[in-house]
Structure formats: C-alpha cells, structure tokens
Design a protein around this motif. Structure first.
Motif, PDB file in Angstrom:
ATOM      1  N   LEU A   1       0.680  -1.305   0.117  1.00 28.91           N
ATOM      2  CA  LEU A   1       0.022   0.011  -0.157  1.00 28.91           C
ATOM      3  C   LEU A   1       0.771   1.295  -0.104  1.00 28.91           C
ATOM      4  O   LEU A   1       0.504   2.524  -0.475  1.00 28.91           O
ATOM      5  N   ASP A   2       1.938   1.271   0.758  1.00 27.46           N
ATOM      6  CA  ASP A   2       2.852   2.374   0.633  1.00 27.46           C
ATOM      7  C   ASP A   2       3.478   2.569  -0.902  1.00 27.46           C
ATOM      8  O   ASP A   2       3.359   3.732  -1.336  1.00 27.46           O
ATOM      9  N   GLU A   3       3.520   1.603  -1.549  1.00 30.99           N
ATOM     10  CA  GLU A   3       4.117   1.655  -3.101  1.00 30.99           C
ATOM     11  C   GLU A   3       2.897   2.248  -3.714  1.00 30.99           C
ATOM     12  O   GLU A   3       2.990   3.186  -4.695  1.00 30.99           O
ATOM     13  N   LEU A   4       1.598   1.699  -3.655  1.00 28.32           N
ATOM     14  CA  LEU A   4       0.351   2.091  -4.274  1.00 28.32           C
ATOM     15  C   LEU A   4      -0.011   3.690  -4.111  1.00 28.32           C
ATOM     16  O   LEU A   4      -0.127   4.418  -4.918  1.00 28.32           O
ATOM     17  N   THR A   5       0.388   3.961  -3.141  1.00 26.17           N
ATOM     18  CA  THR A   5      -0.093   5.491  -2.878  1.00 26.17           C
ATOM     19  C   THR A   5       0.973   6.617  -3.528  1.00 26.17           C
ATOM     20  O   THR A   5       0.472   7.450  -3.948  1.00 26.17           O
ATOM     21  N   GLN A   6       2.051   5.824  -4.087  1.00 24.16           N
ATOM     22  CA  GLN A   6       3.021   6.626  -4.807  1.00 24.16           C
ATOM     23  C   GLN A   6       2.462   6.480  -6.385  1.00 24.16           C
ATOM     24  O   GLN A   6       2.886   7.326  -7.099  1.00 24.16           O
ATOM     25  N   ILE A   7       2.190   5.117  -6.790  1.00 26.15           N
ATOM     26  CA  ILE A   7       1.620   5.149  -7.938  1.00 26.15           C
ATOM     27  C   ILE A   7       0.425   6.203  -8.213  1.00 26.15           C
ATOM     28  O   ILE A   7       0.260   6.767  -9.172  1.00 26.15           O
ATOM     29  N   LEU A   8      -0.692   6.121  -7.192  1.00 25.46           N
ATOM     30  CA  LEU A   8      -1.674   6.761  -7.367  1.00 25.46           C
ATOM     31  C   LEU A   8      -1.594   8.289  -7.076  1.00 25.46           C
ATOM     32  O   LEU A   8      -2.602   9.097  -7.021  1.00 25.46           O
ATOM     33  N   LYS A   9      -0.505   8.617  -6.448  1.00 28.12           N
ATOM     34  CA  LYS A   9      -0.162   9.861  -6.130  1.00 28.12           C
ATOM     35  C   LYS A   9      -1.354  10.548  -5.090  1.00 28.12           C
ATOM     36  O   LYS A   9      -1.925  11.434  -5.274  1.00 28.12           O
TER      37      LYS A   9
END
Length: 444
Positions: A427-435
């Motif tokens: 989820l930490d990576e996902l927040t970066q993908i989705l900004k």
C-alpha cells in the motif's frame, strides 16, 4: 460542456479473505472459512475496469485500506510495536483481528453517497462517506475513505466533503448502495431516490436481518448535500427482500439515467414508487423494467446478483449495457430473462458477463465494486490524484498486484505479521503510484 459517469472501482486488498463477517449477507456466510485468492481477486477487478474502458467508459480506482487497522487495535487498548499489537490481539481475540483485517473496502458502492453539482444548492459535487455503522468491520473504514476521496476530489470550488454521520446504528448509512439517481443526462438536474431498511427510532419486527440504512440517515445526507426536496424521494425497501439476503438495495435494483431496472419484490408498493418517480421527473419520461418473480424468483435474483450489475450507457453502443457477474449466466431463470430482455433491444440491448468470483463469494458483484461519480470536463480537470485509469496505469497496477499479493489467504493467516507487513509495503507503494499522499495511519 460534456458530462460522463465515471466509475471508481475498489481494488481488492492484499488481506482479502472469507471470514464470514457480514450478517445478512448470504454469500459471505456460506463461504466462511474458504481459501481466498487476493491476487486473483485484484486482477479480476482490474480486468473488469479494463473492460469498461474498452467500451469507452471513464474508469478510476480507489485503493484498499491499511489492514489490519492499527488505529482500531490501539483504540481497543493494545500497545507496542505493530507486530506486538497484532500478536496480543490475535491471542486475545482472533475474531477482533478478523474484523480489523477485513478487505471489505473493495466494495466502494458503500464508500460514500455522492450528489453531483447539477443537483446541489451550491453547485458543487458533495461527498458523504458512509459510516457503515451496522457492521463493526466496516464501521472503522470512513476516516481513511474520507482521506482518499479528498485526495482525489480536492475540497474547493468544485467538490465539497462532509464527515460521516454521527449517531451509531440509529443513523446507519451504507452509502451509494442504497441510492439511485435518475436524469435525462448526467449533467442535467436529477432525482435522488434514497432507499432505507427501517426507521431509526422504530422496532422493525418484520425484519430477520438488519435494516442497515435508516430513513433518518438518508434524510440527513440529503440535507447536508443541499438537495431540492421536490427532487428527493425516500422509500423503504421491501422487508422480504432484506430477509432474502438483499442487505443493500443494489442487490435488487439498479438504475442509469432514465431507466430503473428492479425486481418486483424490491419495494412494497412498486406502483406507487413509479408514480412518485414520474412526478419528480416532471417532463422527463422514465422507463421502468420491473422483473416479475414468476420469471426470476427473488431467491434466484439474490443468489445470482442479477441486479448487482452495472447499467451503463456506452459511447459506441445503441441501448444500455448490463455488466453482469458470470453467475447470472449459470442460473437458468436469470440467463433466460437477460436473453429475452436484451433480445428485445428496446432499452437494455447488451449483456456483458464478467468473472468477479473472488468478490462474489463474499457477497459483492460488479455494482458493489464501483462508486459512480457524475463529472463534467471541468470536474475531470480538477481531480487531484492519479486515480483515473489508462492502459499504462492498468499495466502498472497489474504488475504491482503480481509483485505483492499472495494467492492464498485463510482466516487463520490473519494473525501472521508477515501478511501485515507485506500489505503495508504494497500500500505504501500504491500511494506513490496513485499520487495519493500519506492517506494511511501507518504512514502518519
């Protein structure tokens, strides 16, 4: 200015499991304890979104929530590191851990109620996250849901956000799953239909399962969104439908623009409801597709999730399209009805069957997986995150799922600290993908 209905689908979370937490949800109860496949579930959801994109629809995503909810564990008195809190909670109450590790946030039809700017007093699109007070595992969702919605639809001239309703189960609000909007076109003034299961301060002796949405909650959402009273309707769902497993109205009814597709047993007095909708619509002609129980028994409608479909208007097709779970094609009564309905070609001309079985086994079909938002071109330009899908983003998300998700999770795995840490890393990576920024408690 062009308008469209955008669908924001919930991404199935890394802790997706079958713990059977949702009382009144027949599918959830019947599959309790089964082995879940979060990777398959997330990929099925992305394939559904990709299919809608191929039809010319505007498609977005909403992220899973951080699970287990460390905020909830701290609220229950657990202390220490993340691992220590999980270990203590698992020893004290595996049932509590199952509740705070639920991935039910995938069903974004429950995320919020949304009123587009054409319907509101201040000309902004209003969002109220659902408090989901009827079920503990969902009642912990709304603070993160509010952060997500504010990140994607920033507060300002175009978007307005409210807190979830206070008042516990008396003000139980289940979001868009109990809300329909009728209109000639998405940018035109519409009619809001709020469906409730019970009165907040009445004893509903005719219900076996909970009436999760209350009349008072529906009225409160309508007031704070500034909806016009003569364009706002409230109707009670048929207790027989709730008792049959239609825990939300979107299990027995779905709408799009000026078409209302619903089961004969969805409402106690459908004739009166149709008259009320026609009166509120004024000069705009409404079309009702009422499915008789003689052709589709209520039990078949609930089991197949015929009405938990998406009813959409696509740019390149004449007539509307139903996006249906594949289970509808596997049941004789529902398959025959859909074939006859689309064969007539009058209103609903197409039926696309999609595999969302990982979600369906927990009681969520295509409609549960999406939050509808009517948006203008200017609204689209004001979106503040990278949550609207395009082919490149879909590929990135598919790779993200394959890299981070397990293909097997059982209820006994929920106490595994590695599952928690894998989920938080994903989820930490996902927040970066989705900004999206730091929307999760573990990122604060």
């Amino acid at each position: 200015m062009a308008w469209r209905e955008a669908n924001f689908d919930g991404i199935v979370g890394p802790t997706h499991n079958y713990a059977g937490l949702s009382y009144g949800n027949v599918a959830s109860a019947s599959n309790k304890g089964d082995i879940a496949n979060p990777r398959e579930g997330a990929l099925q959801g992305l394939e559904k979104a990709q299919h809608l994109m191929s039809l010319g629809m505007t498609q977005g995503v909403l992220p899973p929530h951080d699970r287990p909810s460390l905020r909830a564990l701290r609220a229950h008195g657990f202390t220490g590191s993340d691992r220590e809190m999980l270990a203590k909670a698992w020893e004290a109450s595996p049932a509590l851990v199952a509740n705070v590790t639920s991935s039910a946030t995938m069903w974004t039809a429950n995320a919020a109620t949304i009123s587009p700017s054409a319907d509101t007093a201040d000309g902004r699109t209003h969002f109220t996250p659902a408090n989901l007070a009827a079920m503990y595992h969902r009642s912990v969702e709304w603070p993160v849901t509010a952060r997500v919605l504010k990140a994607i639809f920033p507060e300002g001239d175009r978007f307005a956000h409210h807190n979830a309703l206070e008042g516990g189960t008396h003000m139980g609000d289940e979001g868009a799953a109990n809300h329909n909007r009728f209109c000639a076109d998405y940018g035109d003034t519409g009619v809001a239909l709020f469906v409730y299961g019970r009165g907040a301060f009445e004893k509903a002796d005719d219900l076996i399962y909970p009436g999760r949405q209350t009349l008072e909650a529906s009225r409160a959402v309508a007031r704070q969104h500034g909806l016009t009273p003569k364009k706002t309707l409230f109707v009670r769902q048929n207790p027989a439908a709730i008792n049959a497993g239609a825990f939300h109205n979107d299990v027995v009814a779905v709408s799009n623009k000026d078409v209302f597709f619903y089961h004969e047993d969805a409402f106690v007095n459908p004739d009166q409801l149709e008259r009320d909708i026609k009166g509120a619509m004024g000069d705009i002609r409404m079309h009702f597709v009422r499915v008789p129980r003689a052709l589709v028994p209520l039990a078949d409608a609930v089991k197949s999730y015929l009405f938990n479909s998406q009813l959409i208007s696509t740019p390149n097709r004449e007539g509307m399209t139903l996006i249906l779970p594949s289970e509808v094609a596997e049941m004789r009564s529902t398959k025959a009805y859909v074939e006859e309905l689309t064969g007539s070609g009058e209103l609903i001309s197409h039926a696309d069957y999609l595999d969302v079985r990982q979600s369906m086994r927990n009681g969520g079909g295509p409609a549960c997986l999406r939050l509808r938002v009517a948006l203008s071109d200017d609204d689209m330009g004001a979106i503040g995150a990278n949550a609207v899908l395009h082919e490149g983003l879909v590929s990135t998300l598919q790779a993200w799922v394959n890299n981070h998700y397990r293909d097997r999770v059982t209820p006994d795995d929920l106490g595994d600290p590695m599952l928690m840490e894998e989920s938080f890393a994903a989820l930490d990576e996902l927040t970066q993908i989705l900004k999206l920024g730091s929307i999760y408690d573990f990122q604060q």
